[in-house]
Design an enzyme around this catalytic site. Structure first.
Site, PDB file in Angstrom:
ATOM      1  N   LYS A 283       0.060   4.094  -0.203  1.00 43.30           N
ATOM      2  CA  LYS A 283      -0.280   5.058   0.023  1.00 43.30           C
ATOM      3  C   LYS A 283      -0.488   6.846  -0.897  1.00 43.30           C
ATOM      4  O   LYS A 283      -0.465   6.902  -1.779  1.00 43.30           O
ATOM      5  CB  LYS A 283      -0.073   5.380   1.739  1.00 43.30           C
ATOM      6  CG  LYS A 283      -0.207   4.315   2.641  1.00 43.30           C
ATOM      7  CD  LYS A 283      -0.152   4.831   4.259  1.00 43.30           C
ATOM      8  CE  LYS A 283       0.351   3.551   4.768  1.00 43.30           C
ATOM      9  NZ  LYS A 283       0.520   3.486   6.122  1.00 43.30           N
TER      10      LYS A 283
ATOM     11  N   GLU B  85      -5.416  -5.510   9.905  1.00 42.17           N
ATOM     12  CA  GLU B  85      -4.700  -4.389  10.811  1.00 42.17           C
ATOM     13  C   GLU B  85      -4.721  -3.683  12.445  1.00 42.17           C
ATOM     14  O   GLU B  85      -5.206  -2.932  12.163  1.00 42.17           O
ATOM     15  CB  GLU B  85      -4.796  -3.349   9.109  1.00 42.17           C
ATOM     16  CG  GLU B  85      -4.105  -3.836   8.042  1.00 42.17           C
ATOM     17  CD  GLU B  85      -3.441  -2.582   7.635  1.00 42.17           C
ATOM     18  OE1 GLU B  85      -2.832  -3.211   6.875  1.00 42.17           O
ATOM     19  OE2 GLU B  85      -3.976  -1.731   7.411  1.00 42.17           O
TER      20      GLU B  85
ATOM     21  N   SER C 132       3.256  -2.960  10.244  1.00 40.68           N
ATOM     22  CA  SER C 132       5.144  -2.170  10.732  1.00 40.68           C
ATOM     23  C   SER C 132       5.839  -3.968  10.312  1.00 40.68           C
ATOM     24  O   SER C 132       6.166  -4.196  10.766  1.00 40.68           O
ATOM     25  CB  SER C 132       4.843  -2.002  11.977  1.00 40.68           C
ATOM     26  OG  SER C 132       4.535  -0.693  12.114  1.00 40.68           O
TER      27      SER C 132
ATOM     28  N   ASN D 112       0.333  -1.649   0.314  1.00 35.59           N
ATOM     29  CA  ASN D 112       0.076   0.166   0.196  1.00 35.59           C
ATOM     30  C   ASN D 112       0.758   0.505   0.066  1.00 35.59           C
ATOM     31  O   ASN D 112       1.505   1.379   1.021  1.00 35.59           O
ATOM     32  CB  ASN D 112      -1.285  -0.054   1.478  1.00 35.59           C
ATOM     33  CG  ASN D 112      -1.540   1.102   1.536  1.00 35.59           C
ATOM     34  OD1 ASN D 112      -1.872   2.254   0.109  1.00 35.59           O
ATOM     35  ND2 ASN D 112      -2.468   1.659   2.754  1.00 35.59           N
TER      36      ASN D 112
ATOM     37  N   GLY E 270       2.322   2.190  10.793  1.00 38.43           N
ATOM     38  CA  GLY E 270       2.556   3.115  10.507  1.00 38.43           C
ATOM     39  C   GLY E 270       4.011   3.527  12.134  1.00 38.43           C
ATOM     40  O   GLY E 270       4.475   4.738  11.616  1.00 38.43           O
TER      41      GLY E 270
ATOM     42  N   HIS F 128      -9.735   0.925   4.960  1.00 35.83           N
ATOM     43  CA  HIS F 128      -8.008   1.218   6.095  1.00 35.83           C
ATOM     44  C   HIS F 128      -8.874   1.815   7.139  1.00 35.83           C
ATOM     45  O   HIS F 128      -9.077   2.945   6.588  1.00 35.83           O
ATOM     46  CB  HIS F 128      -7.178   1.609   4.413  1.00 35.83           C
ATOM     47  CG  HIS F 128      -5.797   1.389   5.196  1.00 35.83           C
ATOM     48  ND1 HIS F 128      -5.465   2.377   6.133  1.00 35.83           N
ATOM     49  CD2 HIS F 128      -4.636   0.841   4.818  1.00 35.83           C
ATOM     50  CE1 HIS F 128      -4.038   1.907   6.559  1.00 35.83           C
ATOM     51  NE2 HIS F 128      -3.601   1.619   5.751  1.00 35.83           N
TER      52      HIS F 128
ATOM     53  N   GLU G  17      -6.927   4.128   8.509  1.00 35.80           N
ATOM     54  CA  GLU G  17      -6.910   6.010   7.549  1.00 35.80           C
ATOM     55  C   GLU G  17      -8.050   6.219   6.807  1.00 35.80           C
ATOM     56  O   GLU G  17      -8.674   7.368   7.220  1.00 35.80           O
ATOM     57  CB  GLU G  17      -5.385   5.722   6.724  1.00 35.80           C
ATOM     58  CG  GLU G  17      -4.217   5.845   8.115  1.00 35.80           C
ATOM     59  CD  GLU G  17      -2.900   5.105   7.282  1.00 35.80           C
ATOM     60  OE1 GLU G  17      -2.724   5.548   5.374  1.00 35.80           O
ATOM     61  OE2 GLU G  17      -1.634   4.599   7.393  1.00 35.80           O
TER      62      GLU G  17
HETATM   63  C1  PEP Z   1      -0.688   0.293   5.888  1.00 39.29           C
HETATM   64  O1  PEP Z   1      -0.673   0.874   5.757  1.00 39.29           O
HETATM   65  O2  PEP Z   1      -1.410  -0.944   5.766  1.00 39.29           O
HETATM   66  C2  PEP Z   1       0.269  -0.711   6.922  1.00 39.29           C
HETATM   67  C3  PEP Z   1       0.058  -2.117   7.766  1.00 39.29           C
HETATM   68  O3  PEP Z   1       0.858   0.471   6.659  1.00 39.29           O
HETATM   69  P1  PEP Z   1       3.083  -0.097   8.167  1.00 39.29           P
HETATM   70  O4  PEP Z   1       3.363  -1.147   7.146  1.00 39.29           O
HETATM   71  O5  PEP Z   1       3.541   1.622   7.480  1.00 39.29           O
HETATM   72  O6  PEP Z   1       2.705   0.023   9.460  1.00 39.29           O
END
Ligand code: PEP
Length: 251
Positions: free
Chosen positions: A11, A167, A213, A9, A173, A95, A97
């Site tokens: 973003k 998630e 992460s 992703n 992040g 997601h 976000e």
């Molecule tokens: C995500 O945005 O779906 C995500 C898992 O981000 P990160 O790997 O940076 O934590």
């Protein structure tokens, strides 16, 4: 039985030249990286150039969001049929976000999911708890309610076509990754929820990704969990070698 799937992703990152270079490097490296399925989800505006850069490779294209309507007066929106037209196979829905920054409720995710299922897209539906909810022992309840709301009204045949991504919001992040035990426990819960709502076979066949992460150096232990079928990767997917190493860990 369940093929691993690693999804990047991107973003709202990169520029035109960077997107083309990243996609090309991933496509080039994927041939030697292994057998897991992999997809990249760049920003909408870079979908065509990323499609060109990965053409001929086994990397699939995905989008990070879509509109619940197929066409019409919805200024600024992008529809599922448009994504299919550009060669997308996957679309990320719900997601955290989108949920937190753009107010997407389970009902909105449900409408988008129903719309995506009217196309050939494979929706990747995200669920996950906040840190305060985990600390209050509410993780299972939160996930259950997100699953119930996001998948409301869907038949088993429809749900068979989706991928679910767990998630935990506190891991996205932040560099604070869930332990393999924490991820496995929620994935097992998710399978139980799908078995209860639908049936055992569907629960056993649904691909469940972990996101939060994931990096090259922690991917192997997470992906070794029996109920973790892949990863949704944010930050680490912006470096080709890091993303390819995560794909390699899925083999
Ligand atoms: C995500 O945005 O779906 C995500 C898992 O981000 P990160 O790997 O940076 O934590």
């Amino acid at each position: 039985m369940r093929r691993p799937l690693i999804v990047g992703n991107w973003k709202m990152n990169s520029d035109k030249a960077g997107a083309a270079a990243l996609a090309s490097a991933i496509a080039k490296g994927f041939a030697t990286a292994g057998r897991a399925d992999a997809a990249v989800c760049p920003p909408f505006v870079y979908l065509p150039l990323v499609a060109d850069a990965i053409a001929g490779s086994a990397i699939a294209l995905g989008a990070q969001n879509m509109c619940a309507e197929p066409s019409g007066a919805f200024t600024g929106e992008v529809s599922g049929p448009m994504l299919v037209d550009l060669g997308c196979r996957y679309v990320i829905l719900g997601h955290s976000e989108r949920r937190q920054l753009f107010g997407e409720s389970d009902a909105v995710v449900n409408r988008k999911l129903i719309a995506a299922l009217k196309t050939s897209l494979t929706p990747i539906v995200c669920v996950g708890e906040l840190l305060a909810q985990r600390e209050a022992n509410q993780t299972t309840d939160v996930i259950q309610s997100q699953i119930a709301g996001s998948l409301a009204g869907l038949t088993a045949d429809e749900v068979r076509r989706i991928v679910v991504a767990y998630e935990p919001v506190w891991a996205i992040g932040t560099g604070k990754v869930a332990t393999p035990e924490q991820a496995e426990a929620v994935h097992l819960d998710l399978r139980r929820m799908l078995a209860t709502r639908y049936n055992d076979q569907l629960a056993a066949e649904t691909r469940l990704l972990y996101g939060g992460s994931v990096k090259a150096d922690n991917a192997r232990s997470l992906l070794a969990c029996p109920n973790v079928d892949g990863a949704l990767v944010g930050g680490a997917c912006l470096k080709a070698e890091e993303f390819l190493a995560i794909i390699a860990a899925a083999n």
